[in-house]
Design a protein around this motif. Structure first.
Motif, PDB file in Angstrom:
ATOM      1  N   ALA A 143      -5.843  -8.309   2.126  1.00  0.00           N
ATOM      2  CA  ALA A 143      -5.035  -8.211   0.906  1.00  0.00           C
ATOM      3  C   ALA A 143      -4.466  -6.809   0.754  1.00  0.00           C
ATOM      4  O   ALA A 143      -3.309  -6.633   0.367  1.00  0.00           O
ATOM      5  CB  ALA A 143      -5.880  -8.580  -0.313  1.00  0.00           C
ATOM      6  N   ALA A 144      -5.265  -5.801   1.070  1.00  0.00           N
ATOM      7  CA  ALA A 144      -4.796  -4.421   0.971  1.00  0.00           C
ATOM      8  C   ALA A 144      -3.616  -4.175   1.904  1.00  0.00           C
ATOM      9  O   ALA A 144      -2.630  -3.535   1.530  1.00  0.00           O
ATOM     10  CB  ALA A 144      -5.939  -3.458   1.302  1.00  0.00           C
ATOM     11  N   ALA A 145      -3.699  -4.712   3.130  1.00  0.00           N
ATOM     12  CA  ALA A 145      -2.600  -4.526   4.085  1.00  0.00           C
ATOM     13  C   ALA A 145      -1.323  -5.189   3.585  1.00  0.00           C
ATOM     14  O   ALA A 145      -0.226  -4.631   3.708  1.00  0.00           O
ATOM     15  CB  ALA A 145      -3.008  -5.096   5.447  1.00  0.00           C
ATOM     16  N   ALA A 146      -1.444  -6.389   3.013  1.00  0.00           N
ATOM     17  CA  ALA A 146      -0.256  -7.111   2.530  1.00  0.00           C
ATOM     18  C   ALA A 146       0.385  -6.407   1.339  1.00  0.00           C
ATOM     19  O   ALA A 146       1.607  -6.470   1.169  1.00  0.00           O
ATOM     20  CB  ALA A 146      -0.633  -8.544   2.150  1.00  0.00           C
ATOM     21  N   LEU A 147      -0.440  -5.741   0.515  1.00  0.00           N
ATOM     22  CA  LEU A 147       0.062  -5.098  -0.701  1.00  0.00           C
ATOM     23  C   LEU A 147       0.348  -3.606  -0.514  1.00  0.00           C
ATOM     24  O   LEU A 147       0.723  -2.924  -1.465  1.00  0.00           O
ATOM     25  CB  LEU A 147      -0.944  -5.272  -1.841  1.00  0.00           C
ATOM     26  CG  LEU A 147      -1.191  -6.712  -2.320  1.00  0.00           C
ATOM     27  CD1 LEU A 147      -2.341  -6.751  -3.316  1.00  0.00           C
ATOM     28  CD2 LEU A 147       0.068  -7.295  -2.935  1.00  0.00           C
ATOM     29  N   HIS A 148       0.137  -3.114   0.723  1.00  0.00           N
ATOM     30  CA  HIS A 148       0.354  -1.687   1.004  1.00  0.00           C
ATOM     31  C   HIS A 148      -0.571  -0.816   0.153  1.00  0.00           C
ATOM     32  O   HIS A 148      -0.161   0.235  -0.364  1.00  0.00           O
ATOM     33  CB  HIS A 148       1.820  -1.290   0.782  1.00  0.00           C
ATOM     34  CG  HIS A 148       2.794  -2.163   1.498  1.00  0.00           C
ATOM     35  ND1 HIS A 148       2.802  -2.323   2.869  1.00  0.00           N
ATOM     36  CD2 HIS A 148       3.798  -2.950   1.041  1.00  0.00           C
ATOM     37  CE1 HIS A 148       3.769  -3.148   3.215  1.00  0.00           C
ATOM     38  NE2 HIS A 148       4.377  -3.554   2.115  1.00  0.00           N
ATOM     39  N   LEU A 149      -1.807  -1.254  -0.007  1.00  0.00           N
ATOM     40  CA  LEU A 149      -2.816  -0.486  -0.716  1.00  0.00           C
ATOM     41  C   LEU A 149      -3.981  -0.199   0.216  1.00  0.00           C
ATOM     42  O   LEU A 149      -4.078  -0.775   1.306  1.00  0.00           O
ATOM     43  CB  LEU A 149      -3.326  -1.265  -1.938  1.00  0.00           C
ATOM     44  CG  LEU A 149      -2.319  -1.605  -3.041  1.00  0.00           C
ATOM     45  CD1 LEU A 149      -2.972  -2.522  -4.070  1.00  0.00           C
ATOM     46  CD2 LEU A 149      -1.814  -0.336  -3.716  1.00  0.00           C
TER      47      LEU A 149
END
Length: 328
Positions: free
Chosen positions: A33-39
């Motif tokens: 999820a972090a990778a998809a949201l750039h977080l």
């Protein structure tokens, strides 16, 4: 999305955190999820903790080395989808007071859609709205939906696949742009070419039952399964001699006499490859459906409306270039 909403008495939540929870649900892990949201993963975990604190419910629980969402988290996601869509509609309503002729519009799609649809649409938009900035990204289907959810794209032009969200998915608005025919690609000297030139009208898919085929490997893309299903309806299983995914490579292989293939009408076939496209007759019509996909509630945004209109114009002009008939 910097919106905070009151949901009960003094309880206030940040819709960004609802977006983070939705991403964890979609991708299965905090890291993905972090990778998809750039977080960063720690930022995702922080948002989940704060959302849990704000709502006074537990949203995640350990499951071995992974986590899983609680029942309360699924309730939040269900209602969060509606809240985010309502806010998208509110943003569209506010933007409708502006001209909609300037700003940044981001479109993404798979390679042949970029070449045959998005590029002409971008040219139309730049000609009619010189102050409008167009940003185009090439992507595969799963990435296209990630770009939409992360607000890194406003419009995605995609072909349905096994990774496609259900048409009723509350996060997306998916609508048909056109139905693209699939052509039989054969070497220039193939008997089916001579037969059509001899006055016999129409080639049917069953005419290729004894041919060797060139297809993408199973599981590498949805086109393989699409062709296998069409061949099964025609009464045979294709004998796949070579596994190639790239359209240009398939065209070169067919031109070398190594087999036949089904290719979308918009896929490139350079003249130096010495191949012939044969339109197929019979029922059902062999096509792949091309959709425009936007975030639910955003279709009425003026910039997105401009983009969708330009894409519709580009799709309507496709018959003049490659002989496709848009639906309706």
């Amino acid at each position: 999305m910097f919106l905070r909403v009151y949901v009960h008495n003094h309880c206030m939540i940040d819709l960004r955190r609802v977006q983070v929870l939705r991403a964890v649900h979609q991708h299965g892990t905090v890291t993905a999820a972090a990778a998809a949201l750039h977080l960063t993963p720690s930022a995702v975990s922080h948002h989940l903790r704060e959302l849990s604190r704000e709502l006074k419910v537990r949203l995640i629980e350990p499951q071995g080395r992974r986590i899983r969402l609680t029942g309360a988290a699924h309730v939040v996601i269900e209602h969060g989808d509606a809240m985010v869509a309502r806010w998208e509609r509110a943003e569209a309503a506010l933007e409708s007071y502006r001209s909609g002729t300037s700003g940044l519009l981001r479109m993404c799609g798979f390679p042949s859609a970029v070449a045959a649809l998005i590029a002409p649409a971008a040219a139309l938009l730049r000609a009619s709205n010189p102050e409008l900035t167009i940003e185009v990204s090439e992507c595969e289907t799963p990435t296209g939906f990630d770009l939409l959810l992360a607000t890194d794209a406003d419009i995605a032009v995609l072909a349905p696949s096994e990774d496609f969200p259900h048409p009723g998915d509350a996060r997306f608005d998916q609508r048909t742009l056109l139905d693209e025919p699939l052509d039989l690609l054969v070497p220039a000297g193939h008997p089916l070419v001579r037969r059509t030139r001899g006055g016999i009208q129409g080639v049917r898919l069953e005419d290729t039952a004894r041919e060797e085929w060139i297809l993408a490997a199973p599981g590498s893309c949805d086109h393989h399964q699409r062709v296998v299903v069409f061949c099964a309806v025609a009464g045979f299983t294709p004998k796949v001699a070579h596994y190639v995914r790239d359209w240009m490579a398939i065209s070169a292989m067919v031109g070398a006499g190594l087999g036949v293939s089904l290719v979308p009408r918009m896929a490139p076939t350079p003249p130096e490859h010495a191949v012939v496209r044969l339109p197929l007759t019979g029922e059902p019509a062999l096509t792949r459906r091309i959709l425009t996909c936007v975030r639910e509630g955003s279709r009425d945004h003026p910039l997105i409306q401009h983009g969708l209109k330009a894409l519709a114009e580009a799709a309507a002009a496709v018959p003049e270039r490659v002989g496709i008939t848009p639906p309706g």
